[in-house]
Scaffold this motif. Structure first.
Motif, PDB file in Angstrom:
ATOM      1  N   SER A  40       0.811  -1.226   0.000  1.00  0.00           N
ATOM      2  CA  SER A  40       0.000   0.000   0.000  1.00  0.00           C
ATOM      3  C   SER A  40       0.839   1.267   0.000  1.00  0.00           C
ATOM      4  N   GLY A  41       1.858   1.344   0.809  1.00  0.00           N
ATOM      5  CA  GLY A  41       2.699   2.535   0.863  1.00  0.00           C
ATOM      6  C   GLY A  41       3.549   2.740  -0.373  1.00  0.00           C
ATOM      7  N   HIS A  42       3.748   1.694  -1.147  1.00  0.00           N
ATOM      8  CA  HIS A  42       4.596   1.799  -2.336  1.00  0.00           C
ATOM      9  C   HIS A  42       3.856   2.397  -3.529  1.00  0.00           C
ATOM     10  N   LYS A  43       2.542   2.356  -3.506  1.00  0.00           N
ATOM     11  CA  LYS A  43       1.773   2.866  -4.634  1.00  0.00           C
ATOM     12  C   LYS A  43       2.065   4.342  -4.885  1.00  0.00           C
ATOM     13  N   GLU A  44       2.138   5.116  -3.814  1.00  0.00           N
ATOM     14  CA  GLU A  44       2.376   6.549  -3.963  1.00  0.00           C
ATOM     15  C   GLU A  44       3.765   6.837  -4.542  1.00  0.00           C
ATOM     16  N   SER A  45       4.772   6.088  -4.107  1.00  0.00           N
ATOM     17  CA  SER A  45       6.119   6.336  -4.653  1.00  0.00           C
ATOM     18  C   SER A  45       6.181   5.927  -6.126  1.00  0.00           C
ATOM     19  N   TYR A  46       5.481   4.872  -6.502  1.00  0.00           N
ATOM     20  CA  TYR A  46       5.435   4.480  -7.908  1.00  0.00           C
ATOM     21  C   TYR A  46       4.645   5.493  -8.725  1.00  0.00           C
ATOM     22  N   PHE A  47       3.608   6.087  -8.118  1.00  0.00           N
ATOM     23  CA  PHE A  47       2.852   7.142  -8.790  1.00  0.00           C
ATOM     24  C   PHE A  47       3.766   8.343  -9.045  1.00  0.00           C
ATOM     25  N   ASP A  48       4.560   8.707  -8.043  1.00  0.00           N
ATOM     26  CA  ASP A  48       5.515   9.814  -8.206  1.00  0.00           C
ATOM     27  C   ASP A  48       6.513   9.503  -9.326  1.00  0.00           C
ATOM     28  N   ASP A  49       6.988   8.261  -9.402  1.00  0.00           N
ATOM     29  CA  ASP A  49       7.901   7.861 -10.483  1.00  0.00           C
ATOM     30  C   ASP A  49       7.239   8.045 -11.848  1.00  0.00           C
ATOM     31  N   PHE A  50       5.986   7.635 -11.955  1.00  0.00           N
ATOM     32  CA  PHE A  50       5.237   7.725 -13.211  1.00  0.00           C
ATOM     33  C   PHE A  50       5.086   9.184 -13.635  1.00  0.00           C
ATOM     34  N   VAL A  51       4.714  10.037 -12.689  1.00  0.00           N
ATOM     35  CA  VAL A  51       4.538  11.466 -12.977  1.00  0.00           C
ATOM     36  C   VAL A  51       5.868  12.075 -13.426  1.00  0.00           C
ATOM     37  N   ARG A  52       6.934  11.738 -12.720  1.00  0.00           N
ATOM     38  CA  ARG A  52       8.257  12.284 -13.062  1.00  0.00           C
ATOM     39  C   ARG A  52       8.702  11.804 -14.451  1.00  0.00           C
ATOM     40  N   GLU A  53       8.531  10.511 -14.735  1.00  0.00           N
ATOM     41  CA  GLU A  53       8.964   9.955 -16.024  1.00  0.00           C
ATOM     42  C   GLU A  53       8.145  10.498 -17.189  1.00  0.00           C
ATOM     43  N   SER A  54       6.842  10.659 -16.981  1.00  0.00           N
ATOM     44  CA  SER A  54       5.963  11.083 -18.075  1.00  0.00           C
ATOM     45  C   SER A  54       5.906  12.591 -18.237  1.00  0.00           C
ATOM     46  N   LEU A  80      -6.753   5.311 -10.688  1.00  0.00           N
ATOM     47  CA  LEU A  80      -5.552   5.973 -11.207  1.00  0.00           C
ATOM     48  C   LEU A  80      -4.297   5.465 -10.498  1.00  0.00           C
ATOM     49  N   VAL A  81      -4.287   5.503  -9.191  1.00  0.00           N
ATOM     50  CA  VAL A  81      -3.107   5.090  -8.433  1.00  0.00           C
ATOM     51  C   VAL A  81      -2.808   3.607  -8.668  1.00  0.00           C
ATOM     52  N   ASP A  82      -3.847   2.781  -8.685  1.00  0.00           N
ATOM     53  CA  ASP A  82      -3.640   1.340  -8.885  1.00  0.00           C
ATOM     54  C   ASP A  82      -3.181   1.019 -10.303  1.00  0.00           C
ATOM     55  N   ALA A  83      -3.750   1.705 -11.290  1.00  0.00           N
ATOM     56  CA  ALA A  83      -3.345   1.465 -12.677  1.00  0.00           C
ATOM     57  C   ALA A  83      -1.895   1.888 -12.894  1.00  0.00           C
ATOM     58  N   VAL A  84      -1.536   3.031 -12.364  1.00  0.00           N
ATOM     59  CA  VAL A  84      -0.156   3.501 -12.489  1.00  0.00           C
ATOM     60  C   VAL A  84       0.792   2.537 -11.777  1.00  0.00           C
ATOM     61  N   PHE A  85       0.380   2.012 -10.641  1.00  0.00           N
ATOM     62  CA  PHE A  85       1.202   1.042  -9.907  1.00  0.00           C
ATOM     63  C   PHE A  85       1.467  -0.196 -10.770  1.00  0.00           C
ATOM     64  N   VAL A  86       0.432  -0.725 -11.402  1.00  0.00           N
ATOM     65  CA  VAL A  86       0.589  -1.905 -12.263  1.00  0.00           C
ATOM     66  C   VAL A  86       1.500  -1.580 -13.447  1.00  0.00           C
ATOM     67  N   ILE A  87       1.292  -0.427 -14.065  1.00  0.00           N
ATOM     68  CA  ILE A  87       2.131  -0.027 -15.204  1.00  0.00           C
ATOM     69  C   ILE A  87       3.590   0.077 -14.775  1.00  0.00           C
ATOM     70  N   GLU A  88       3.832   0.704 -13.648  1.00  0.00           N
ATOM     71  CA  GLU A  88       5.211   0.840 -13.154  1.00  0.00           C
ATOM     72  C   GLU A  88       5.827  -0.528 -12.845  1.00  0.00           C
ATOM     73  N   ARG A 137      10.272  -5.103 -16.960  1.00  0.00           N
ATOM     74  CA  ARG A 137      10.826  -5.212 -18.310  1.00  0.00           C
ATOM     75  C   ARG A 137      12.195  -4.547 -18.427  1.00  0.00           C
ATOM     76  N   ASP A 138      12.347  -3.403 -17.784  1.00  0.00           N
ATOM     77  CA  ASP A 138      13.580  -2.628 -17.901  1.00  0.00           C
ATOM     78  C   ASP A 138      14.140  -2.351 -16.509  1.00  0.00           C
ATOM     79  N   GLY A 139      15.072  -3.164 -16.094  1.00  0.00           N
ATOM     80  CA  GLY A 139      15.660  -3.057 -14.766  1.00  0.00           C
ATOM     81  C   GLY A 139      16.325  -1.721 -14.487  1.00  0.00           C
ATOM     82  N   SER A 140      16.683  -0.968 -15.536  1.00  0.00           N
ATOM     83  CA  SER A 140      17.322   0.330 -15.306  1.00  0.00           C
ATOM     84  C   SER A 140      16.349   1.338 -14.682  1.00  0.00           C
ATOM     85  N   LEU A 141      15.052   1.050 -14.737  1.00  0.00           N
ATOM     86  CA  LEU A 141      14.049   1.935 -14.132  1.00  0.00           C
ATOM     87  C   LEU A 141      13.907   1.700 -12.634  1.00  0.00           C
TER      88      LEU A 141
END
Length: 188
Positions: free
Chosen positions: A73-87, A125-133, A139-143
């Motif tokens: 649960s706590g990781h979803k927000e950090s993955y959301f932040d990653d998605f926002v930053r990357e996109s 939104l948060v859950d979909a972004v979490f799955v995408i991340e 797929r890409d370990g450099s991320l």
């Protein structure tokens, strides 16, 4: 249950006709041409097997949204932040993007979702972004960042895969596709 054949449970020759209920448990009515694709497991099947159908590490979508003490649960927000930053898209833009699809999202679920509009949009939104991340980082370990608390624990990502596949723990695939396409469009 003796003598019950798989043909009794589902008419393979006419799949649009709901099957009769040979077991005698609760009857679930659905329109064969409806948009819903995400269902709850019937109570008669779920009884005694709660752990098989309920998420243990990560909840996705509105059915198990109320479970707050899951490990991811706590990781979803950090993955959301990653998605926002990357996109390079704002959280508000992503929220409005999903909000414009709220009616279609609600139709994907076989039962009425009790979450209010903003609550459902935020959840999806948060859950979909979490799955995408998860998929992108897999797929890409450099991320995967140095401090990533999911991929740096191989046992956790492995266990989460089972939760992501659970029937009640789903979000509409079209939302995943749309958000991923939006994410990829910013890379071009």
């Amino acid at each position: 249950m003796e003598g019950l054949r798989k043909e009794d449970l589902f008419d393979f020759k006419n799949p649009l006709v709901p099957p009769e209920n040979p077991i005698g448990d609760e009857i679930v009515y659905f329109h064969p041409m409806s948009d819903c694709s995400i269902y709850r497991v019937p109570k008669s099947i779920r009884n005694g097997y709660e752990k098989a159908f309920s998420p243990r590490f990560v909840s996705l979508g509105p059915f198990h949204h109320h479970i707050k003490d899951l490990l991811a649960s706590g990781h979803k927000e950090s993955y959301f932040d990653d998605f926002v930053r990357e996109s390079k898209l704002s959280a508000q833009h992503l929220f409005e993007f999903v909000k414009g699809r709220e009616e279609a999202i609600r139709k994907c679920y076989a039962e009425t979702i009790e979450l209010k509009s903003n609550g459902l949009v935020r959840c999806v939104l948060v859950d979909a972004v979490f799955v995408i991340e998860i998929l992108l980082k897999n797929r890409d370990g450099s991320l995967v960042g140095e401090n990533d608390r999911i991929f740096k624990k191989p046992w956790l990502i492995n266990d989460m895969k089972y939760d992501i596949l659970k029937m009640e723990n789903q979000i509409p695939f079209a939302i995943l596709e749309d958000l991923l396409a939006l994410h990829q469009s910013t890379k071009e």
